[in-house]
Scaffold this motif. Sequence first.
Motif, mmCIF file in Angstrom:
data_model
loop_
_atom_site.group_PDB
_atom_site.id
_atom_site.type_symbol
_atom_site.label_atom_id
_atom_site.label_comp_id
_atom_site.label_asym_id
_atom_site.label_seq_id
_atom_site.Cartn_x
_atom_site.Cartn_y
_atom_site.Cartn_z
ATOM 1 N N LEU A 27 27.278 40.026 23.418
ATOM 2 C CA LEU A 27 28.603 40.538 23.765
ATOM 3 C C LEU A 27 29.064 41.580 22.746
ATOM 4 O O LEU A 27 29.604 42.631 23.114
ATOM 5 N N ARG A 28 28.833 41.311 21.480
ATOM 6 C CA ARG A 28 29.187 42.277 20.435
ATOM 7 C C ARG A 28 28.404 43.577 20.611
ATOM 8 O O ARG A 28 28.938 44.675 20.395
ATOM 9 N N GLU A 29 27.156 43.456 21.009
ATOM 10 C CA GLU A 29 26.336 44.648 21.233
ATOM 11 C C GLU A 29 26.906 45.477 22.383
ATOM 12 O O GLU A 29 26.990 46.707 22.301
ATOM 13 N N ALA A 30 27.300 44.795 23.462
ATOM 14 C CA ALA A 30 27.854 45.500 24.621
ATOM 15 C C ALA A 30 29.183 46.180 24.276
ATOM 16 O O ALA A 30 29.426 47.328 24.652
ATOM 17 N N VAL A 31 30.046 45.486 23.542
ATOM 18 C CA VAL A 31 31.343 46.063 23.164
ATOM 19 C C VAL A 31 31.151 47.179 22.141
ATOM 20 O O VAL A 31 31.828 48.204 22.189
ATOM 21 N N ARG A 40 37.394 49.220 19.665
ATOM 22 C CA ARG A 40 38.323 48.610 18.710
ATOM 23 C C ARG A 40 39.374 47.772 19.429
ATOM 24 O O ARG A 40 39.701 46.663 18.991
ATOM 25 N N VAL A 41 39.905 48.282 20.544
ATOM 26 C CA VAL A 41 40.892 47.500 21.296
ATOM 27 C C VAL A 41 40.260 46.216 21.831
ATOM 28 O O VAL A 41 40.845 45.133 21.745
ATOM 29 N N ALA A 42 39.046 46.330 22.369
ATOM 30 C CA ALA A 42 38.348 45.149 22.894
ATOM 31 C C ALA A 42 38.042 44.158 21.782
ATOM 32 O O ALA A 42 38.159 42.941 21.974
ATOM 33 N N GLY A 43 37.654 44.665 20.617
ATOM 34 C CA GLY A 43 37.379 43.777 19.491
ATOM 35 C C GLY A 43 38.618 43.050 19.017
ATOM 36 O O GLY A 43 38.574 41.857 18.689
ATOM 37 N N TYR A 44 39.749 43.762 19.007
ATOM 38 C CA TYR A 44 41.013 43.110 18.655
ATOM 39 C C TYR A 44 41.366 42.040 19.683
ATOM 40 O O TYR A 44 41.761 40.923 19.339
ATOM 41 N N HIS A 45 41.239 42.396 20.963
ATOM 42 C CA HIS A 45 41.553 41.465 22.044
ATOM 43 C C HIS A 45 40.759 40.169 21.903
ATOM 44 O O HIS A 45 41.283 39.077 22.127
ATOM 45 N N ARG A 46 39.500 40.275 21.511
ATOM 46 C CA ARG A 46 38.664 39.086 21.363
ATOM 47 C C ARG A 46 38.886 38.362 20.039
ATOM 48 O O ARG A 46 38.348 37.270 19.833
ATOM 49 N N GLY A 47 39.652 38.967 19.143
ATOM 50 C CA GLY A 47 39.907 38.315 17.861
ATOM 51 C C GLY A 47 38.851 38.587 16.817
ATOM 52 O O GLY A 47 38.782 37.903 15.791
ATOM 53 N N SER A 60 34.750 34.169 15.983
ATOM 54 C CA SER A 60 33.507 34.091 16.761
ATOM 55 C C SER A 60 33.779 34.706 18.111
ATOM 56 O O SER A 60 33.502 35.860 18.361
ATOM 57 N N GLY A 61 34.396 33.932 19.006
ATOM 58 C CA GLY A 61 34.681 34.481 20.319
ATOM 59 C C GLY A 61 36.136 34.401 20.704
ATOM 60 O O GLY A 61 36.615 35.130 21.539
ATOM 61 N N ALA A 110 53.477 39.469 26.205
ATOM 62 C CA ALA A 110 53.281 40.046 24.867
ATOM 63 C C ALA A 110 52.434 39.177 23.954
ATOM 64 O O ALA A 110 52.180 39.552 22.812
ATOM 65 N N LEU A 111 51.967 38.025 24.442
ATOM 66 C CA LEU A 111 51.192 37.103 23.615
ATOM 67 C C LEU A 111 49.904 36.731 24.323
ATOM 68 O O LEU A 111 49.908 36.411 25.512
ATOM 69 N N ARG A 112 48.787 36.796 23.588
ATOM 70 C CA ARG A 112 47.484 36.424 24.144
ATOM 71 C C ARG A 112 46.623 35.855 23.024
ATOM 72 O O ARG A 112 46.456 36.472 21.992
ATOM 73 N N ARG A 113 46.109 34.649 23.228
ATOM 74 C CA ARG A 113 45.227 34.003 22.241
ATOM 75 C C ARG A 113 45.888 33.930 20.868
ATOM 76 O O ARG A 113 45.285 34.229 19.841
ATOM 77 N N HIS A 114 47.170 33.551 20.871
ATOM 78 C CA HIS A 114 47.949 33.328 19.658
ATOM 79 C C HIS A 114 48.217 34.600 18.860
ATOM 80 O O HIS A 114 48.609 34.526 17.690
ATOM 81 N N ARG A 115 48.024 35.770 19.472
ATOM 82 C CA ARG A 115 48.296 37.036 18.785
ATOM 83 C C ARG A 115 49.026 37.971 19.754
ATOM 84 O O ARG A 115 48.986 37.764 20.969
#
Length: 350
Positions: A27-31, A40-47, A60-61, A110-115
């Motif tokens: 998944l990290r390779e694909a992003v 960067r936005v996708a990486g932030y979204h995933r934490g 991790s994920g 405005a909140l997703r995955r505690h962020r």
Amino acid sequence: MPQIADSSPATVFPRLSWAEDLLVPALREAVGALPESESRVAGYHRGWCEADGTPVVSASGRGKAVRPALTLLSAEAVGGSVHGALPGAVAVELVHDFTLLHDDVIDGDALRRHRPAAWSVFGTPAAVLAGDALLVAAVRAVCDAPHGAAAPAVRELVGALLDLVEGQSLDVAFETAAEVSVAQYLAMAEGKTGSLMGCACALGGLLSGADGERVSGLREFGRRLGVAFQCADDLLGIWGRSARSGKPVGADLVARKKSLPVVAALRSTDPAAERLRELYGSERSEHSWDAAELDVVRELVEKAGGRQAAEEEARRQLSAALRALAYARPTPDAYRQLQEIAWAMVHRDS
């Protein structure tokens, strides 16, 4: 949190770290292959990183990896390899994140995955473009599946995406609809949520070379499970806890969304339903409910039978999912694991 009573094969959510261990590097390779801004936005979204790109060391994920686990276990269920099904697992997780990024924009959450949600940090255009990029990456992932499996896998994914878009469109349309029936709601939920879970399971079978009957059984298992999951999610959206779920509780009520408990309550003949219809009929811009008023609305939904109806529907859909799974003729160990995940998805408290 509502409890959907039944006999349980598992008391806690199954540990899916094995699936995450397989998934996250791919998944990290694909992003990482996305354009820098979208990555960067996708990486932030995933934490995985902060808004400025600083890595989050312990990340991790930031998800339960449920959909990828369904893909990998579905492959094992028909005698396939989890490694052979990994492109499908990556694709469904990328699509899932695409939907979450766009959902938060559409709903204004405005909140997703505690962020803070990505759109509230990077802006709406950046969040939408990141979601679009993840969708492209998902299609690319299944295109890279082993020779002979790529074409049916792409068709499966595209078909699910069309159903998903239709379901999302209905969900938005329901907000302003004068009336929504339970049957209409269930059709929407099957598209919005069931289509991707059905795709996740079907991809596991397709990438393992399973015959049509077994793939159909896996797909139907996932679709019914997705509807059951949506019923449970609707319950959490009204009676859950933000501290556990990482997303705002009560936002669906404030937005006058037609979640299943509300749909069922609005069609009730109970006196509480009449008051609920009056409140839901008022313009959102006219008055936004405060915490005390939200508590009143929650109570009205429950008094009108909405909570009970959603719990019962979740149980029916879960039973239908497990009946469909039997048609896939799964191996005993994979069946047990899929059953445990299914149960936990519907009976979770976050």
